[in-house]
Scaffold this motif. Structure first.
Motif, PDB file in Angstrom:
ATOM      1  N   SER A  53      -5.233   1.237  41.888  1.00  0.00           N
ATOM      2  CA  SER A  53      -5.243   2.141  42.999  1.00  0.00           C
ATOM      3  C   SER A  53      -3.616   1.856  43.904  1.00  0.00           C
ATOM      4  CB  SER A  53      -6.207   2.191  44.028  1.00  0.00           C
ATOM      5  OG  SER A  53      -6.269   0.954  44.917  1.00  0.00           O
ATOM      6  N   MET A  54      -3.200   0.549  43.558  1.00  0.00           N
ATOM      7  CA  MET A  54      -1.836   0.563  44.315  1.00  0.00           C
ATOM      8  C   MET A  54      -0.785   1.151  43.597  1.00  0.00           C
ATOM      9  SD  MET A  54      -2.021  -3.908  44.891  1.00  0.00           S
ATOM     10  CE  MET A  54      -0.266  -3.924  45.338  1.00  0.00           C
ATOM     11  N   ASN A  55      -1.012   1.613  42.199  1.00  0.00           N
ATOM     12  CA  ASN A  55      -0.038   2.320  41.657  1.00  0.00           C
ATOM     13  C   ASN A  55      -0.177   3.805  41.745  1.00  0.00           C
ATOM     14  OD1 ASN A  55      -2.734   2.339  40.448  1.00  0.00           O
ATOM     15  ND2 ASN A  55      -1.893   3.381  38.734  1.00  0.00           N
ATOM     16  N   ILE A  56      -1.055   4.154  42.119  1.00  0.00           N
ATOM     17  CA  ILE A  56      -1.144   5.833  43.077  1.00  0.00           C
ATOM     18  C   ILE A  56      -0.416   5.782  43.933  1.00  0.00           C
ATOM     19  CG2 ILE A  56      -2.581   7.472  43.443  1.00  0.00           C
ATOM     20  CD1 ILE A  56      -4.632   6.618  41.437  1.00  0.00           C
ATOM     21  N   LEU A  57      -0.840   4.956  45.163  1.00  0.00           N
ATOM     22  CA  LEU A  57      -0.154   4.925  46.487  1.00  0.00           C
ATOM     23  C   LEU A  57       1.459   4.695  46.238  1.00  0.00           C
ATOM     24  CD1 LEU A  57      -0.076   5.041  49.264  1.00  0.00           C
ATOM     25  CD2 LEU A  57      -0.782   2.628  49.385  1.00  0.00           C
ATOM     26  N   THR A  58       1.915   3.692  45.467  1.00  0.00           N
ATOM     27  CA  THR A  58       3.238   3.727  45.323  1.00  0.00           C
ATOM     28  C   THR A  58       3.990   4.539  44.377  1.00  0.00           C
ATOM     29  OG1 THR A  58       2.715   1.169  45.099  1.00  0.00           O
ATOM     30  CG2 THR A  58       4.921   1.799  44.437  1.00  0.00           C
ATOM     31  N   SER A  59       3.472   5.355  43.491  1.00  0.00           N
ATOM     32  CA  SER A  59       4.078   6.467  42.912  1.00  0.00           C
ATOM     33  C   SER A  59       4.436   7.639  44.006  1.00  0.00           C
ATOM     34  CB  SER A  59       3.108   7.193  41.902  1.00  0.00           C
ATOM     35  OG  SER A  59       2.901   6.316  40.855  1.00  0.00           O
ATOM     36  N   VAL A  60       3.447   8.044  45.004  1.00  0.00           N
ATOM     37  CA  VAL A  60       3.638   8.857  45.850  1.00  0.00           C
ATOM     38  C   VAL A  60       4.523   8.466  47.133  1.00  0.00           C
ATOM     39  CG1 VAL A  60       2.561   9.992  47.925  1.00  0.00           C
ATOM     40  CG2 VAL A  60       1.558   9.557  45.620  1.00  0.00           C
ATOM     41  N   LEU A  61       4.669   7.038  47.325  1.00  0.00           N
ATOM     42  CA  LEU A  61       5.770   6.628  48.198  1.00  0.00           C
ATOM     43  C   LEU A  61       7.353   6.733  47.554  1.00  0.00           C
ATOM     44  CD1 LEU A  61       4.040   3.347  49.409  1.00  0.00           C
ATOM     45  CD2 LEU A  61       4.152   5.604  50.543  1.00  0.00           C
ATOM     46  N   LEU A  62       7.116   6.657  46.273  1.00  0.00           N
ATOM     47  CA  LEU A  62       8.805   6.829  45.641  1.00  0.00           C
ATOM     48  C   LEU A  62       9.055   8.134  45.318  1.00  0.00           C
ATOM     49  CD1 LEU A  62       7.972   4.352  42.623  1.00  0.00           C
ATOM     50  CD2 LEU A  62       9.872   4.201  44.537  1.00  0.00           C
ATOM     51  N   LEU A  63       8.005   9.069  45.698  1.00  0.00           N
ATOM     52  CA  LEU A  63       8.549  10.475  45.683  1.00  0.00           C
ATOM     53  C   LEU A  63       9.395  10.910  47.047  1.00  0.00           C
ATOM     54  CD1 LEU A  63       5.414  12.321  44.348  1.00  0.00           C
ATOM     55  CD2 LEU A  63       7.406  11.793  43.161  1.00  0.00           C
ATOM     56  N   TYR A  64       8.870   9.920  48.148  1.00  0.00           N
ATOM     57  CA  TYR A  64       9.766  10.419  49.420  1.00  0.00           C
ATOM     58  C   TYR A  64      10.419   9.319  49.998  1.00  0.00           C
ATOM     59  CZ  TYR A  64       6.236  14.150  49.269  1.00  0.00           C
ATOM     60  OH  TYR A  64       5.398  15.208  48.838  1.00  0.00           O
TER      61      TYR A  64
END
Length: 400
Positions: A53-64
């Protein structure tokens, strides 16, 4: 950094599962950025390392955000905003699930009365908290939830969760089992739209739709968030933190009870000590561990409590603690020589020479002292009285 280990293997396994439908993570540039941020965090905080679940959150953070900004946002979430969420026992998430159950009873009493076992709703909503709705809601809608989370903290997730349940109260009350309840909530969440999103819809694709159901017209995320603040925004951060503290005690006690039951279930078949006596010995062993942790001067040594170890090996004690227990419960106390005998017994039980022993080894030794055959007791005494080096050689050669 750059070294291969279990954490990096887990990260590699999840890299391509992180927003695979988004163009940013369909090429090596996005995957490499995600790898660097997750690996850097695992290096910064090895106690957490990496959790799903850290990967999902980090993916979204990297979009912005840029990589460094995404890294520090991840630090804030894991270490401050969602404490104890990202470990193998997810204590923080379980605490918030328990708080969520209480909030359901307070704000949605009819739903709580209909669903006698709220733990079913808690299990369904666990991913809401772990991924901040990112894994179960279309991305363009879920990012609005993440905005609210960074502004109001966990309060935003609690009140949004209540708003989701209220919007589906009728369907949930008519559900015959947990599976139907899951279908109701999944269908609703998968069709939450964001009218203000500039990009094309990126669905979560988790909805369940049978042939006889009409397509859900969808709910706008702005309306849902507004409802959550208007109807359930009365809880202050201080009130929620108070609830968290109260429920944390219950959750931790539940874990301790589970650990104890599992330890006894492992040990009971291997010894002749009655189960009620084993329970008392376990409590003594654990008390000795806790006293050393909180009431004595700290001593430099290996950590005594490792939740990742098997249940029977989680609590461990050192030689001084063992000597104290030996004097309390061993039948082989012998005046001035008791301390020496305790030291030799501990040395014999510490087969991996890390200066710590676990509960299973402790009670196995006591079992021989109290219930062993005469030849077993003589064999144990003999091993206690020969020099350590010779004892180890004899054990390797003759198994005695």
């Amino acid at each position: 950094m750059g070294k291969c280990c279990l954490v990096t293997e887990e990260i590699e396994r999840d890299l391509h599962r992180s927003l695979p439908e988004h163009p940013a993570f369909q090429n090596e540039t996005g995957i490499a950025a995600l790898r660097r941020v997750l690996t850097a965090y695992a290096h910064r905080n090895p106690k957490i390392g990496y959790c799903q679940s850290m990967n999902i959150l980090t993916s979204v953070l990297l979009l912005y955000a840029k990589e460094e900004e995404a890294f520090w946002l991840l630090v804030a979430v894991c270490e401050r905003m969602l404490p104890d969420y990202f470990n193998h026992r997810v204590i923080g998430a379980q605490v918030d699930q328990s708080v969520f159950e209480e909030l359901i009873k307070e704000h949605l009493p009819e739903l709580a009365e209909h669903m006698n076992d709220l733990s079913a709703l808690a299990s369904i909503s666990l991913s809401w908290f772990l991924t901040l709705f990112l894994s179960i809601m279309p991305l363009e809608s879920a990012v609005s939830v993440v905005d609210c989370f960074f502004y109001d903290g966990i309060k935003a997730i609690f009140q949004l969760g209540l708003a989701v349940l209220e919007a589906n109260a009728q369907g949930l009350c008519s559900s015959k089992d947990d599976g139907q309840a899951l279908m109701v909530l999944s269908r609703f969440l998968d069709h939450i739209k964001n009218e203000d999103s500039p990009g094309p819809p990126v669905g979560s694709h988790h909805a369940f739709l049978s042939d006889d159901q009409e397509p859900d017209p969808g709910t706008d995320i702005a309306d849902l968030i507004r409802d959550s603040y208007e109807k359930f925004g009365d809880q202050s951060v201080e009130q929620l933190e108070h609830l968290r503290c109260r429920h944390r005690i219950r959750v931790l006690q539940g874990h301790e009870d589970t650990t104890k039951q599992n330890v006894l279930r492992v040990v009971i078949p291997e010894v002749s000590i009655p189960p009620e006596d084993l329970e008392e010995l376990y409590d003594l062993f654990k008390r000795e561990h806790m006293m050393s942790c909180y009431w004595e001067q700290p001593r430099p040594m290996a950590p005594r409590h490792d939740p990742s170890r098997p249940y029977a090996e989680q609590y461990r004690i050192d030689a001084r603690q063992f000597a104290h227990l030996f004097q309390l419960v061993s039948p082989w106390t012998c005046g001035a020589h008791t301390e020496i005998l305790a030291e030799r017994t501990f040395r014999l039980l510490d087969d991996n020479m890390d200066h710590l022993i676990e509960f299973k080894a402790f009670v196995s030794c006591l079992d021989v002292m109290y219930n062993g055959e005469m030849n077993e007791k003589i064999k144990l005494l003999y091993r206690l009285h020969i020099p350590p080096d010779l004892s180890q050689q004899m054990f390797l050669i003759w198994g005695c």
